[in-house]
Design a protein around this motif. Structure first.
Motif, PDB file in Angstrom:
ATOM      1  N   GLY A  30      28.338  39.718 -14.603  1.00 35.89           N
ATOM      2  CA  GLY A  30      29.475  40.466 -14.096  1.00 35.89           C
ATOM      3  C   GLY A  30      29.068  41.404 -12.973  1.00 35.89           C
ATOM      4  O   GLY A  30      27.930  41.381 -12.505  1.00 35.89           O
ATOM      5  N   CYS A  33      30.202  48.487 -11.803  1.00 34.06           N
ATOM      6  CA  CYS A  33      30.877  49.400 -10.881  1.00 34.06           C
ATOM      7  C   CYS A  33      30.606  50.836 -11.321  1.00 34.06           C
ATOM      8  O   CYS A  33      30.724  51.155 -12.505  1.00 34.06           O
ATOM      9  CB  CYS A  33      32.381  49.141 -10.886  1.00 34.06           C
ATOM     10  SG  CYS A  33      32.819  47.420 -10.624  1.00 34.06           S
ATOM     11  N   GLU A  43      32.194  47.379 -16.137  1.00 32.74           N
ATOM     12  CA  GLU A  43      31.773  46.066 -15.664  1.00 32.74           C
ATOM     13  C   GLU A  43      33.022  45.238 -15.400  1.00 32.74           C
ATOM     14  O   GLU A  43      33.881  45.097 -16.258  1.00 32.74           O
ATOM     15  CB  GLU A  43      30.886  45.375 -16.695  1.00 32.74           C
ATOM     16  CG  GLU A  43      30.302  44.084 -16.183  1.00 32.74           C
ATOM     17  CD  GLU A  43      29.284  43.471 -17.134  1.00 32.74           C
ATOM     18  OE1 GLU A  43      29.227  42.227 -17.185  1.00 32.74           O
ATOM     19  OE2 GLU A  43      28.571  44.226 -17.813  1.00 32.74           O
ATOM     20  N   ALA A  44      33.121  44.708 -14.184  1.00 33.08           N
ATOM     21  CA  ALA A  44      34.266  43.880 -13.801  1.00 33.08           C
ATOM     22  C   ALA A  44      33.905  42.413 -13.979  1.00 33.08           C
ATOM     23  O   ALA A  44      32.773  42.006 -13.721  1.00 33.08           O
ATOM     24  CB  ALA A  44      34.653  44.153 -12.352  1.00 33.08           C
ATOM     25  N   THR A  46      33.553  38.676 -13.128  1.00 27.19           N
ATOM     26  CA  THR A  46      33.314  37.949 -11.884  1.00 27.19           C
ATOM     27  C   THR A  46      34.463  36.994 -11.568  1.00 27.19           C
ATOM     28  O   THR A  46      34.889  36.893 -10.419  1.00 27.19           O
ATOM     29  CB  THR A  46      31.979  37.179 -11.965  1.00 27.19           C
ATOM     30  OG1 THR A  46      30.948  38.102 -12.319  1.00 27.19           O
ATOM     31  CG2 THR A  46      31.624  36.545 -10.648  1.00 27.19           C
ATOM     32  N   LEU A  49      37.366  38.768  -9.953  1.00 29.08           N
ATOM     33  CA  LEU A  49      37.066  39.164  -8.584  1.00 29.08           C
ATOM     34  C   LEU A  49      37.067  37.965  -7.635  1.00 29.08           C
ATOM     35  O   LEU A  49      37.525  38.069  -6.499  1.00 29.08           O
ATOM     36  CB  LEU A  49      35.727  39.894  -8.529  1.00 29.08           C
ATOM     37  CG  LEU A  49      35.707  41.257  -9.214  1.00 29.08           C
ATOM     38  CD1 LEU A  49      34.286  41.780  -9.333  1.00 29.08           C
ATOM     39  CD2 LEU A  49      36.581  42.245  -8.473  1.00 29.08           C
ATOM     40  N   MET A  66      37.751  48.953  -4.324  1.00 29.57           N
ATOM     41  CA  MET A  66      38.051  49.439  -5.673  1.00 29.57           C
ATOM     42  C   MET A  66      38.439  50.911  -5.673  1.00 29.57           C
ATOM     43  O   MET A  66      38.145  51.646  -4.740  1.00 29.57           O
ATOM     44  CB  MET A  66      36.855  49.217  -6.586  1.00 29.57           C
ATOM     45  CG  MET A  66      36.462  47.767  -6.713  1.00 29.57           C
ATOM     46  SD  MET A  66      35.185  47.553  -7.922  1.00 29.57           S
ATOM     47  CE  MET A  66      36.046  46.486  -9.032  1.00 29.57           C
ATOM     48  N   SER A  69      39.286  54.212 -12.114  1.00 32.15           N
ATOM     49  CA  SER A  69      40.413  54.354 -13.037  1.00 32.15           C
ATOM     50  C   SER A  69      40.420  55.721 -13.726  1.00 32.15           C
ATOM     51  O   SER A  69      41.411  56.101 -14.332  1.00 32.15           O
ATOM     52  CB  SER A  69      40.389  53.244 -14.084  1.00 32.15           C
ATOM     53  OG  SER A  69      39.201  53.312 -14.844  1.00 32.15           O
ATOM     54  N   THR A  78      28.817  49.157  -6.208  1.00 27.74           N
ATOM     55  CA  THR A  78      28.804  47.947  -7.030  1.00 27.74           C
ATOM     56  C   THR A  78      27.468  47.233  -6.883  1.00 27.74           C
ATOM     57  O   THR A  78      26.832  47.280  -5.824  1.00 27.74           O
ATOM     58  CB  THR A  78      29.942  46.987  -6.625  1.00 27.74           C
ATOM     59  OG1 THR A  78      29.886  46.754  -5.224  1.00 27.74           O
ATOM     60  CG2 THR A  78      31.295  47.555  -6.984  1.00 27.74           C
TER      61      THR A  78
END
Length: 93
Positions: A30, A33, A43-44, A46, A49, A66, A69, A78
């Motif tokens: 992943g 961030c 963790e975003a 993949t 994205l 980005m 939040s 990142t």
């Protein structure tokens, strides 16, 4: 230019380019961030994205797209979320 030199130049170019989302997808990794303002991290995925940015998007540049939040900052760093032992993660309540 000879084939040997061409191959060597291609290897050097491959090593010096930043990782792309396609590279991380192949490795099953992943995107980590980190908010440089408040320290919030996540963790975003993949795959998500890739659907938004495309597979050839460089991982270091994802942060420019980005927003945190937690504090709404756009100062996001990142990198690949490489697995590691004893990873330090900030906890916020």
């Amino acid at each position: 230019m000879g084939r040997f030199k061409d191959k060597a130049l291609q290897r050097d170019e491959q090593r010096s380019r930043p990782a792309t989302l396609a590279d991380l997808a192949r490795a099953g990794i992943g995107v980590f961030c980190w908010c440089n303002r408040c320290g919030h991290n996540a963790e975003a995925a993949t795959a998500m994205l890739i659907s938004q940015l495309g597979p050839d998007y460089p991982v270091p540049e994802i942060g420019t797209r980005m927003r945190c939040s937690a504090c709404a900052s756009k100062d996001i760093a990142t990198r690949p979320a490489w697995p590691s032992r004893d990873q330090v993660i900030a906890r916020h309540s």
